[in-house]
Enzyme design. Sequence first.
Site, PDB file in Angstrom:
ATOM      1  N   ARG A  64       0.852  -1.187   0.000  1.00  0.00           N
ATOM      2  CA  ARG A  64       0.000   0.000   0.000  1.00  0.00           C
ATOM      3  C   ARG A  64       0.889   1.240   0.000  1.00  0.00           C
ATOM      4  O   ARG A  64       1.780   1.374   0.837  1.00  0.00           O
ATOM      5  CB  ARG A  64      -0.911   0.021   1.218  1.00  0.00           C
ATOM      6  N   ARG A  86      -7.159  -0.897  -2.421  1.00  0.00           N
ATOM      7  CA  ARG A  86      -5.970  -1.083  -1.596  1.00  0.00           C
ATOM      8  C   ARG A  86      -5.661  -2.560  -1.382  1.00  0.00           C
ATOM      9  O   ARG A  86      -6.560  -3.381  -1.239  1.00  0.00           O
ATOM     10  CB  ARG A  86      -6.082  -0.363  -0.273  1.00  0.00           C
ATOM     11  N   ASP A 135      -5.703  -2.756   4.280  1.00  0.00           N
ATOM     12  CA  ASP A 135      -6.121  -1.620   5.094  1.00  0.00           C
ATOM     13  C   ASP A 135      -6.244  -2.128   6.523  1.00  0.00           C
ATOM     14  O   ASP A 135      -6.920  -3.128   6.764  1.00  0.00           O
ATOM     15  CB  ASP A 135      -7.469  -1.092   4.587  1.00  0.00           C
ATOM     16  N   ASP A 167      -7.126  -0.714  10.390  1.00  0.00           N
ATOM     17  CA  ASP A 167      -7.649   0.404  11.177  1.00  0.00           C
ATOM     18  C   ASP A 167      -7.869  -0.022  12.616  1.00  0.00           C
ATOM     19  O   ASP A 167      -8.472  -1.075  12.867  1.00  0.00           O
ATOM     20  CB  ASP A 167      -8.988   0.893  10.616  1.00  0.00           C
TER      21      ASP A 167
END
Length: 172
Positions: A85, A95, A98, A100
């Site tokens: 990424r 992407r 990811d 988070d």
Amino acid sequence: MQRHPVYLGIGSNIGDRHAHLQEAVNLLDLLPETKVTGMSGIYMTEPVGVTEQDRFYNGVVQIETALSPEELRSHCKTIERNLGRPEEYIRWSPRVIDLDILLYDNLIIRNRILSIPHEELTKRMFVLIPLLDLADPMHPTLRCPVSSLLKSCPDRSVLVKLREKVAIPCDK
């Protein structure tokens, strides 16, 4: 050092999505003073924002870590870059991976680098449903369980639970 329970959202919509999720989970388990303790099912979901892109594979990873939220975020960004990424990207663009931070213990952090609990947590079925595969934690600012948030979630997207699983690395 005290380890904190943390829930991380994980997603991919480029290339071998399942392999990217597995590699990210493996790398999370290698972080200092961190252990992957749970992995939700994997769900295929429609993209949010920019809809002209491939569907995502999304899930939630549960970890225990002694890393600070800032240290954990930094490590997550490094994992994202190591898996392909770019450091700079357009919001909601496709992407490879990811990661988070959704919830970090019962902390509430709002600054220019971190937003914990994640600001979009209450608005995304692809986060709430996998989170409930693992637990029903309390949202620290709203002071209600995730199961209650699901009932009032404005997102009406349909999630498809996949047969494929992401394995939790063996005990350290």
